[in-house]
Every structure is written in structure tokens, then in C-alpha cells.
Write an enzyme that holds these catalytic residues in place. Structure first.
Site, short mmCIF file in Angstrom:
data_model
loop_
_atom_site.label_atom_id
_atom_site.label_comp_id
_atom_site.label_asym_id
_atom_site.label_seq_id
_atom_site.Cartn_x
_atom_site.Cartn_y
_atom_site.Cartn_z
N ASP A 196 -5.64 1.18 -6.71
CA ASP A 196 -5.54 -0.07 -7.05
C ASP A 196 -7.26 -0.45 -7.48
OD1 ASP A 196 -6.30 0.22 -4.34
OD2 ASP A 196 -6.34 -1.85 -3.97
N GLU A 224 -5.82 -0.76 -1.40
CA GLU A 224 -7.04 -0.62 -0.54
C GLU A 224 -7.96 -1.84 -0.61
OE1 GLU A 224 -11.05 0.34 0.80
OE2 GLU A 224 -10.60 -0.25 -1.40
ZN LIG Z 1 -12.74 1.93 -3.37
#
Ligand SMILES: [Zn+2]
Length: 480
Positions: A97, A159
Site C-alpha cells: 500500500d 502498512e
Molecule cells: Zn513504508
């Protein structure tokens, strides 16, 4: 192993031949706006996941599973590549992501239309952290899909925004058993300088509130005797630093930083400090941004300057973010800051201090076999350059999650990005040379770890630093 062997030279040459395919993979992934932030569509995130699975298959990975928890849109890819029997296990983590593009007007080219030039790829997510995904795929290609270690590749899709996946490793530690865990969500201090990140600061959020009146009152009628809550709060906040900008709060750990660092000029440029504005604090830069604490006022209740109000404020709140020395318990540092604020009593007014979320920092031990293998790998990949150590001022919660799950596994933080990649900013870029070298570094790391410790002499120039050979380097006093 002070020089670069002909084997290593051959490996580097093969990696260089792979560069066009690395770039193709990176461009393919970077075209997908896989933003996991609330309000963004799920489809691109799922597209990125599908693309990753295809890319892993293309480099010969047969066993690809996923972890999908409540609250996750896109699964975490967990892919396994068995090594020879008895080989050590290496877990390699990064994420697919990306943060949103931000103000697209600040980009020279559209953020999700990656542009390749002679030495770089520009686009959102190319350095944070799709470059690292390309590097992992490239390293698998470099070893023809047969690494000398057992590999577990973990690629997360959440994340950047409040990951629930972080709960998984501590809850299922057996799935994350490894001799070494590489967190490839970082990179070099600057291009050409191979760097291992060994420390991450902890973080504490705190709310401070002053309450002084039943309700806001006219500043002409009451100002002068009625206590203004904002002014009281500002006085308390002003006590946090001395006149030079050093923290004036007792009980916050700070030590000199002895690893690699930025020069003041580099840091000014990276931070975009305006001409004539000084940096704050004294002492070495590393101890201010990595091996010391920092407090930032991240919110303050007040009408905006565009809409002022002639009133004495009855209450005011500020939210502070405290960054904590990597080895100081975050709670302990938070309590030190809270005690300082409670003791201020501006104009004799008691402040309400609430310690919120606290996350510990991380300090990697630097004496183990995987650390030495990583040093050798980075030095080899960067043509014998001395390997520096670095810390990050912010936290990477997944590092703590892996640490909780597998405290005995060595954690190593290195990767393809660098301090100038402008991650999270406009015109984020990934340098191709750094990418290719990271491919070599991963392959050499696997090889060195599989070969096992071969005694003194395998360590090269990077380990002549007393800090990095000290197995007791979890004590930052010895390391920084
Ligand atoms: Zn990163």
C-alpha cells in the site's frame, strides 16, 4: 572478504542485466494507486494484491498464502520458498500500500503514471515501498528461484494506515519463526552509502488541558483578571524547551549518536528549513533526531487566525507527540513528560494531563550472525563501501510486532530507498542503481547467512567501529 570477489562481480553483472525487468515490475506496481487510507477505493488495493501474486509466481514462488483479518481490505501476502534442508529461515517484510498522492499540483508528473528516466523511476510508492518489492522479486530471479535459505515473504497492504495486521504476528508467533527478519521498508542514509537501520524511536501521544472559566468571556470586560486558558496552556508548553531549543524535561533519555548521520546542511535541505531559520537544539544531530527525545505540539484548540474572537478562553487543549529514545520504555518517558507538565501550574492553574497511546521504540542488537551477514552483503553490493548505521526518528510498528512474536530472531532493516527519495512527498523517486544493488544485497545476505558464521575476518571495515562489534549493543550507551 575485504575486496569484491569475482563471484560477487559476476552476481552484480547479472543483477545489472536484470535491471530492465526490475523497472518493468516496479512500473507495473506503481501504476496501481493502492492507497489503503479510509475513503479510497478498495479495488486498486486488491489489484495490487493480484499483481503481486502474479509477480511472485513469475519468479518461481509456488506457495502463496494470505492473511486477511477483520478490518483489512486487502490481504497480507505470505509466500514461502523452501531452501535446502537445514538452511536458516529468513523472513522478508515490506508493504504494497502507498500513501495518497497529496497535492497533485506539487508533482511534476502524474503520481500514478510512473516515469522512468536514465537513473530513476518517479511516482507515488516507488520508494515506499514498491521498490523493495521489486528488489525481493529481483533477488529471487538472481538465485533462479532457489535461495540458499528458506524464505518467507510477507507483503502487507495496510502498512500506512492503522494496520490491524500488526496484531497477527504476536497472536500467531509460530507463523513468523525465523532466524532473521528483514524489514525492507527503509533504505540508505544517502545514495551510495549502504546503511543498516538499527534504531527506531518510540512514540507517546499526550493531551494537556487547561480549564479556567465556566464559559468564554468578553476579553474587554474580563481580560486582565480572568485567566485565559490558552495563555496558561501556552506558558506550560513554552517550558518544554530551553532558549536554544533543547528539551528541558527531566527523565527523557538522550545519548550521543555514533552511527552515520546527516550533515546540518543536508538535514536543512531534507527538512526544507527556510533560509535564516536555525535548527533547534544543540549537540550532534543524531542525538536530537534519533537517540534523544523530541516533543511536538501536534494540535491546539484555538480559533483559526482567519476567524478571531474577542474572548477569554474558558478551556484549551493541546495534543503533544513525544518521540522517545529507542531503548527507553515509552510509558516511562510519557510519565516523565506528564510529571513535568503537571508541575508547571501556570498562573497557579492545575493542568489536566492524559497520557494516551504509547509505543516502544526498537534498538537492534548488532553482534549477531545475521547482522554480520547483512553488513557483508551491503558492503559487497555497494562495492566495498563502509556500512553505516542509522536510526529513524519515527516508529515502524510492524518491527515491534515481529519482535514480540519472535524476540530471538535478528531484525535487520535495510532496503532500496534512501534519505532523498522524498517518500510521502511529491515526486517520490526510486534510484535504479540503489534498486539493483539492493537485489545483490539480498542475494548476498542469503548466501552469507546460509554459509554460517566463519569466524573473525568475515567482518570487514564496517565492523571496526567498536559500537557495531559489541554484542552488548542493545545498550545504546555502548552503541551510540
Ligand atoms: Zn513504508
Amino acid at each position: 572478504m575485504t575486496g569484491i570477489s569475482s563471484d560477487d562481480a559476476a552476481l552484480a553483472a547479472r543483477a545489472a542485466e536484470l535491471t530492465p525487468s526490475l523497472v518493468d515490475r516496479l512500473v507495473r506496481l506503481a501504476r496501481i494507486p493502492s492507497v489503503a487510507a479510509p475513503g479510497f477505493p478498495a479495488e486498486p488495493l486488491l489489484d495490487a494484491h493480484r499483481a503481486l501474486v502474479e509477480e511472485l509466481r513469475a519468479v518461481g514462488v509456488g506457495q502463496i498464502d494470505q492473511v486477511l483479518l477483520d478490518g483489512m481490505t486487502a490481504p497480507t501476502v505470505v509466500a514461502d520458498v523452501p531452501g535446502p534442508p537445514g538452511a536458516p529461515t529468513v523472513l522478508v517484510y515490506t508493504h504494497y500500500d502507498v500513501v495518497p498522492a497529496g497535492d497533485e499540483g506539487l508533482w511534476d508528473t502524474p503520481p500514478f503514471e510512473p516515469v522512468v528516466s536514465a537513473d530513476r523511476v518517479v511516482g507515488r510508492g516507488v520508494a515506499d515501498s514498491k521498490g523493495n518489492i521489486a528488489a525481493i522479486l529481483g533477488a529471487l530471479q538472481l538465485v533462479d528461484g532457489r535461495p540458499p535459505v528458506t524464505l518467507r515473504i510477507v507483503l502487507e497492504g495496510h502498512e500506512e494506515f492503522g494496520s490491524v495486521y500488526e496484531e497477527h504476528p504476536p497472536a500467531h508467533p509460530e507463523l513468523y519463526a525465523a532466524d532473521a527478519i528483514v524489514i525492507a521498508d527503509v533504505g540508505n542514509v544517502r545514495p551510495g552509502v549502504p546503511t543498516l537501520t538499527i534504531g527506531l524511536r518510540g512514540s507517546v501521544t499526550m493531551t494537556v488541558e487547561a480549564r479556567t472559566l465556566d464559559t468564554d468571556k468578553h476579553s474587554g470586560q474580563f481580560g486582565g483578571a480572568a485567566p485565559d486558558a490558552r495563555t496558561a496552556l501556552i506558558r506550560a508548553l513554552a517550558s518544554l524547551h530551553d532558549a536554544r531549543g533543547d528539551l528541558a524535561v527531566a527523565g527523557l533519555r538522550r545519548e550521543p549518536w555514533t552511527g552515520a548521520s546527516y550533515t546540518d546542511d543536508e538535514f536543512r535541505e531534507l527538512a526544507g528549513v527556510l533560509p535564516g531559520v536555525p535548527l533547534v537544539g544543540t549537540g550532534d544531530l543524531g542525538s536530537r533526531i534519533w537517540s534523544g527525545a523530541a516533543v511536538t505540539v501536534i494540535a491546539f484548540d484555538a480559533p483559526p487566525a482567519s476567524a478571531p474572537l474577542n474572548a477569554v478562553a474558558s478551556s484549551a487543549r493541546a495534543v503533544l507527540n513525544l518521540r522517545v529514545h529507542p531503548a527507553q520504555p515509552a510509558r516511562e518517558a510519557g510519565e516523565a513528560l506528564a510529571a513535568h507538565l503537571r508541575a508547571q501550574r501556570p498562573f497557579g492553574i492545575d493542568l489536566d494531563v492524559t497520557v494516551g497511546e504509547a509505543g516502544d521504540g526498537f534498538l537492534a542488537p548488532t553482534g549477531g550472525p545475521a547482522f554480520r551477514a547483512a553488513q557483508t552483503a551491503l558492503r559487497t553490493a555497494w562495492d566495498g563501501a563502509e556500512v553505516g548505521t542509522l536510526a529513524l526518528g519515527g516508529s515502524i510498528p510492524i518491527v515491534m510486532a515481529f519482535h514480540e512474536a519472535q524476540p530471538g530472531a535478528e531484525k535487520l532493516l535495510f532496503g532500496a530507498t534512501d534519505g532523498y527519495a522524498n517518500i510521502h512527498g511529491p515526486n517520490e523517486r526510486q534510484l535504479l542503481d540503489e534498486l539493483t544493488r539492493t537485489v545483490v544485497a539480498l542475494a548476498v545476505f542469503w548466501r552469507e547467512l546460509a554459509a554460517g558464521p566463519t569466524g573473525p575476518g568475515t567482518a570487514g571495515p564496517g565492523t571496526t567501529d567498536p559500537g557495531t562489534t559489541d554484542p552488548g549493543a542493545t545498550d545504546p550507551g555502548a552503541d551510540r
